[in-house]
Design a protein around this motif. Structure first.
Motif: not given
Length: 281
Positions: A210-216
């Motif tokens: 929801r924060s708009g980030r990607a997952l490593e």
């Protein structure tokens, strides 16, 4: 070792890496056929306690820690780091070399992090959680498992990851959500089962999405496939890959398997070799 020709990988350039590691890592990337690499330098501000008796003789952390085990991370020198990036770009013109940071606990150190980010251009910024509160200070999972139930350490970690994602706007990629699993005490607690922590993982992943980030997808240990599936189900828009390589020999380790894992769960290569991998639907 075979890696995708269009792939990139984060290779951590850490304050515990010997001088020259960045250049040798670039040479290794070229040797493997990588077309892009990102050096995500560790930037830590949390002072924590390390278990000196658990470290190998000569371990770099032991040389940094005080006799009581209290470790104060060395200050980050952005000018020297960026100069080294430019030297590598000049020597390896065919390799796309991204500058980057891995910010430890940025939600606890907003002012210090803002100062670092203002010191130069960083192409890829990761946020990570290494420590949790412990007594009057902080400790990493290896120093926590002996003091509280293993399951509680993982649940506390995932809850803090959610607070990290909600509490800082300084980074674009969440690093190693499975960090405490590296040190899971299997002898005492049995094999790690992510299903036992599904609620915590989903909450952390949902907040991150929801924060708009990607997952490593960190390849130091294989990421459980179900975590990537949960990321997709919780609305995650993209993944990226990190070999967590603190030495050149580890560059791109596990990358082929990580790429296959991502594609099997709905993510595809980006338009450019250095792009994040977006979801397919």
């Amino acid at each position: 070792m075979t890696v995708p020709a269009d792939s990139h990988v984060h290779s951590e350039w850490s304050w515990d890496a010997p001088r020259g590691s960045m250049e040798r890592s670039c040479a290794r990337a070229v040797e493997l056929g990588l077309t892009a690499i990102a050096f995500t330098e560790h930037v830590d501000h949390t002072v924590w306690t390390v278990a000196l008796d658990a470290l190998a003789p000569g371990d770099h952390l032991a040389t940094l820690a005080a006799p009581d085990g209290l470790l104060t991370p060395p200050a980050f020198d952005p000018a020297s780091y960026l100069e080294e990036i430019e030297r590598c770009r000049e020597r390896f013109p065919a390799l796309r070399i991204l500058s980057g940071l891995e910010l430890g606990e940025p939600h606890w150190h907003a002012a210090a992090v803002a100062k670092v980010l203002a010191a130069g251009r960083f192409d890829r910024v990761l946020g990570s959680l290494h420590c949790l509160p412990h007594g009057d200070g902080f400790a990493e999972p290896p120093g926590l498992y002996g003091h509280r139930p293993a399951a509680d350490v993982v649940r506390d970690y995932l809850a803090e990851v959610a607070r990290l994602a909600a509490g800082s706007e300084a980074f674009s990629v969440l690093a190693h959500i499975d960090y405490p699993i590296r040190y899971w005490p299997e002898r005492e607690a049995g094999p790690f089962d992510p299903a036992a922590f599904e609620e915590g993982f989903r909450h952390a992943l949902r907040t991150t999405a929801r924060s708009g980030r990607a997952l490593e997808i960190n390849t130091r240990i294989p990421l459980h496939a179900v975590i990537v599936r949960w990321w997709h189900e919780e609305g995650g828009e993209a993944v990226t890959f990190g070999s967590d390589a603190h030495e050149p020999a580890a560059v791109a380790r596990g990358l082929r398997d990580a790429a296959d894992l991502a594609q099997a769960h709905g993510f595809r290569p980006g338009r450019n070799p250095y792009d994040l991998w977006p979801r397919t639907d």
